[in-house]
Design a protein around this motif. Structure first.
Motif, mmCIF file in Angstrom:
data_model
loop_
_atom_site.group_PDB
_atom_site.id
_atom_site.type_symbol
_atom_site.label_atom_id
_atom_site.label_comp_id
_atom_site.label_asym_id
_atom_site.label_seq_id
_atom_site.Cartn_x
_atom_site.Cartn_y
_atom_site.Cartn_z
ATOM 1 N N MET A 99 9.074 50.746 68.767
ATOM 2 C CA MET A 99 8.165 49.915 69.554
ATOM 3 C C MET A 99 8.353 48.462 69.162
ATOM 4 O O MET A 99 8.254 48.107 67.986
ATOM 5 N N THR A 100 8.634 47.625 70.138
ATOM 6 C CA THR A 100 8.829 46.206 69.873
ATOM 7 C C THR A 100 7.632 45.415 70.382
ATOM 8 O O THR A 100 7.002 45.761 71.386
ATOM 9 N N LEU A 101 7.319 44.330 69.701
ATOM 10 C CA LEU A 101 6.195 43.480 70.070
ATOM 11 C C LEU A 101 6.672 42.417 71.046
ATOM 12 O O LEU A 101 7.566 41.630 70.733
ATOM 13 N N ASP A 102 6.075 42.407 72.240
ATOM 14 C CA ASP A 102 6.467 41.449 73.273
ATOM 15 C C ASP A 102 5.688 40.155 73.080
ATOM 16 O O ASP A 102 4.464 40.125 73.229
ATOM 17 N N LEU A 103 6.402 39.086 72.722
ATOM 18 C CA LEU A 103 5.768 37.788 72.510
ATOM 19 C C LEU A 103 5.943 36.855 73.696
ATOM 20 O O LEU A 103 5.634 35.669 73.595
ATOM 21 N N PHE A 104 6.464 37.382 74.800
ATOM 22 C CA PHE A 104 6.590 36.614 76.041
ATOM 23 C C PHE A 104 7.344 35.303 75.842
ATOM 24 O O PHE A 104 7.048 34.300 76.492
ATOM 25 N N GLY A 105 8.288 35.304 74.932
ATOM 26 C CA GLY A 105 9.088 34.104 74.697
ATOM 27 C C GLY A 105 8.431 33.063 73.815
ATOM 28 O O GLY A 105 8.984 31.963 73.637
ATOM 29 N N PHE A 106 7.278 33.371 73.219
ATOM 30 C CA PHE A 106 6.560 32.405 72.386
ATOM 31 C C PHE A 106 6.903 32.537 70.898
ATOM 32 O O PHE A 106 6.294 31.852 70.066
ATOM 33 N N GLY A 107 7.854 33.399 70.556
ATOM 34 C CA GLY A 107 8.232 33.569 69.152
ATOM 35 C C GLY A 107 8.673 32.283 68.482
ATOM 36 O O GLY A 107 8.149 31.922 67.407
ATOM 37 N N PRO A 108 9.627 31.534 69.079
ATOM 38 C CA PRO A 108 10.040 30.259 68.460
ATOM 39 C C PRO A 108 8.892 29.261 68.316
ATOM 40 O O PRO A 108 8.826 28.510 67.338
ATOM 41 N N ALA A 109 7.981 29.253 69.305
ATOM 42 C CA ALA A 109 6.845 28.336 69.238
ATOM 43 C C ALA A 109 5.926 28.688 68.065
ATOM 44 O O ALA A 109 5.419 27.806 67.363
ATOM 45 N N LEU A 110 5.717 29.985 67.830
ATOM 46 C CA LEU A 110 4.885 30.406 66.705
ATOM 47 C C LEU A 110 5.541 30.068 65.372
ATOM 48 O O LEU A 110 4.856 29.674 64.408
ATOM 49 N N LEU A 111 6.856 30.205 65.293
ATOM 50 C CA LEU A 111 7.567 29.826 64.071
ATOM 51 C C LEU A 111 7.457 28.318 63.828
ATOM 52 O O LEU A 111 7.309 27.872 62.685
ATOM 53 N N ALA A 112 7.545 27.541 64.917
ATOM 54 C CA ALA A 112 7.377 26.092 64.786
ATOM 55 C C ALA A 112 5.963 25.761 64.311
ATOM 56 O O ALA A 112 5.756 24.840 63.509
ATOM 57 N N GLY A 113 4.985 26.536 64.800
ATOM 58 C CA GLY A 113 3.610 26.346 64.341
ATOM 59 C C GLY A 113 3.453 26.671 62.868
ATOM 60 O O GLY A 113 2.717 25.991 62.142
ATOM 61 N N ALA A 114 4.137 27.720 62.409
ATOM 62 C CA ALA A 114 4.098 28.080 60.990
ATOM 63 C C ALA A 114 4.708 26.975 60.133
ATOM 64 O O ALA A 114 4.181 26.639 59.062
ATOM 65 N N ALA A 115 5.799 26.389 60.606
ATOM 66 C CA ALA A 115 6.431 25.289 59.875
ATOM 67 C C ALA A 115 5.489 24.089 59.789
ATOM 68 O O ALA A 115 5.390 23.428 58.750
ATOM 69 N N MET A 116 4.770 23.813 60.889
ATOM 70 C CA MET A 116 3.811 22.707 60.884
ATOM 71 C C MET A 116 2.658 22.987 59.924
ATOM 72 O O MET A 116 2.172 22.086 59.222
ATOM 73 N N THR A 117 2.216 24.247 59.876
ATOM 74 C CA THR A 117 1.143 24.626 58.954
ATOM 75 C C THR A 117 1.566 24.392 57.505
ATOM 76 O O THR A 117 0.799 23.855 56.696
ATOM 77 N N ILE A 118 2.788 24.804 57.165
ATOM 78 C CA ILE A 118 3.290 24.604 55.803
ATOM 79 C C ILE A 118 3.384 23.110 55.478
ATOM 80 O O ILE A 118 2.985 22.664 54.399
ATOM 81 N N LYS A 119 3.902 22.346 56.414
ATOM 82 C CA LYS A 119 4.038 20.901 56.215
ATOM 83 C C LYS A 119 2.678 20.246 55.999
ATOM 84 O O LYS A 119 2.509 19.416 55.101
ATOM 85 N N LEU A 120 1.692 20.630 56.810
ATOM 86 C CA LEU A 120 0.343 20.075 56.686
ATOM 87 C C LEU A 120 -0.295 20.472 55.363
ATOM 88 O O LEU A 120 -0.912 19.638 54.683
ATOM 89 N N ALA A 121 -0.148 21.743 54.981
ATOM 90 C CA ALA A 121 -0.751 22.216 53.732
ATOM 91 C C ALA A 121 -0.163 21.507 52.525
ATOM 92 O O ALA A 121 -0.896 21.096 51.610
ATOM 93 N N LEU A 122 1.150 21.325 52.501
ATOM 94 C CA LEU A 122 1.793 20.661 51.359
ATOM 95 C C LEU A 122 1.437 19.180 51.316
ATOM 96 O O LEU A 122 1.249 18.604 50.226
#
Length: 231
Positions: free
Chosen positions: A1-24
Motif C-alpha cells: 500500500m502506497t501513500l498518495d500525496l497528490f504530488g505534494f511530497g517535494p513541497a512537504l520536504l521543503a517545509g521540513a527543511a524550512m522548519t529545521i532552518k527556523l528551529a536552528l
C-alpha cells in the motif's frame, strides 16, 4: 500500500527543511539571550538582576503565538513608518525573521532559568580556585564556569529544543511555508486532511527522534572525564 500525496511530497520536504532552518536559527538566538539573561540574574549588581528577571518573567508570561503575532505585525507598522521617514519604497520584516526573533526570544527566556540553575550548581570553590591562580573574572567565566555550566544545562536545553521544534508550527499563521503551512495548502487542494496531517505528524516525530539522537551524543561528549555516580 502506497501513500498518495497528490504530488505534494517535494513541497512537504521543503517545509521540513524550512522548519529545521527556523528551529536552528531560533536556537542560536535563544542560546545567546538565555546566557546573557542567566549572567544578568546571577550578577551581584541589582539593575542587571532586575533586567534579567524582567525579561524571563515577561516573555514566559505571554503565549508564544502572541509573541509571533506581536513581533510580526508590530514590526510591519514600525517598518512602514521607518520607510516613510527614510523615503524608502518598501521595508518589511520577513515571516522567517519575525519567527526567528519570536521563538528565539521565548527559548531564551526559558533557557535563562536553565543556565541560571546550572551556574548556581557549580561549587563556589571553583571560582575561588581560579582567583587563587590569579585568573581574571572573564577568564574564570570562560575557562571554569561555562564548560561546567554547559554540561549541567544540556539536558534541560535539549528538552527546550524539542518544544522549540514543535513551536515552529506557530509561525505558519504569518505565512511562513514550514511543515504545517505546506500541509494546510495540500489539504486545501486535495481535501485529504487526515493524510497530510498524519504525514506532518510523522515528519515532526522523525525530526524529534533525530534531535534526541544528536542531544544524546552531545551529552555523552560533554560528560567525558566526569565520573557518573553509581546508582
Amino acid at each position: 500500500m502506497t501513500l498518495d500525496l497528490f504530488g505534494f511530497g517535494p513541497a512537504l520536504l521543503a517545509g521540513a527543511a524550512m522548519t529545521i532552518k527556523l528551529a536552528l536559527s531560533a536556537l542560536s538566538l535563544g542560546l545567546v539571550l538565555g546566557l546573557l539573561g542567566a549572567l544578568a540574574k546571577t550578577s551581584p549588581y541589582k539593575p542587571l538582576q532586575w533586567l534579567g528577571g524582567s525579561y524571563s518573567t515577561l516573555v514566559r508570561g505571554v503565549p508564544e503565538l502572541l509573541w509571533v503575532l506581536l513581533i510580526y505585525f508590530g514590526t510591519v507598522s514600525l517598518m512602514r513608518s521607518l520607510a516613510d521617514l527614510l523615503g524608502v519604497v518598501s521595508l518589511e520584516l520577513s515571516p522567517f525573521a519575525a519567527g526567528t526573533i519570536a521563538l528565539g526570544l521565548c527559548f531564551g527566556a526559558y533557557a535563562t532559568e536553565v543556565f541560571r540553575g546550572a551556574i548556581l550548581a557549580i561549587p563556589k570553590g571553583h571560582r575561588e580556585a581560579g582567583q587563587a591562580l590569579g585568573l581574571s573574572k572573564p577568564r574564570i567565566l570562560w575557562r571554569l564556569i561555562l564548560p561546567q555550566m554547559w554540561r549541567i544545562a544540556l539536558p534541560g536545553l535539549g528538552n527546550l529544543f524539542m518544544i522549540l521544534m514543535k513551536d515552529t508550527a506557530l509561525v505558519s499563521v504569518i505565512g511562513l511555508e514550514e511543515i504545517m503551512r505546506r500541509s494546510q495548502i495540500a489539504v486545501t487542494a486535495s481535501k485529504e486532511p487526515f493524510t497530510f496531517f498524519l504525514v506532518a505528524a510523522f515528519i515532526y516525530l522523525s525530526l524529534t527522534i533525530l534531535a534526541m539522537i544528536g542531544l544524546h551524543l552531545l551529552e555523552k561528549r560533554a560528560s567525558r572525564g566526569f565520573l557518573r555516580a553509581a546508582a
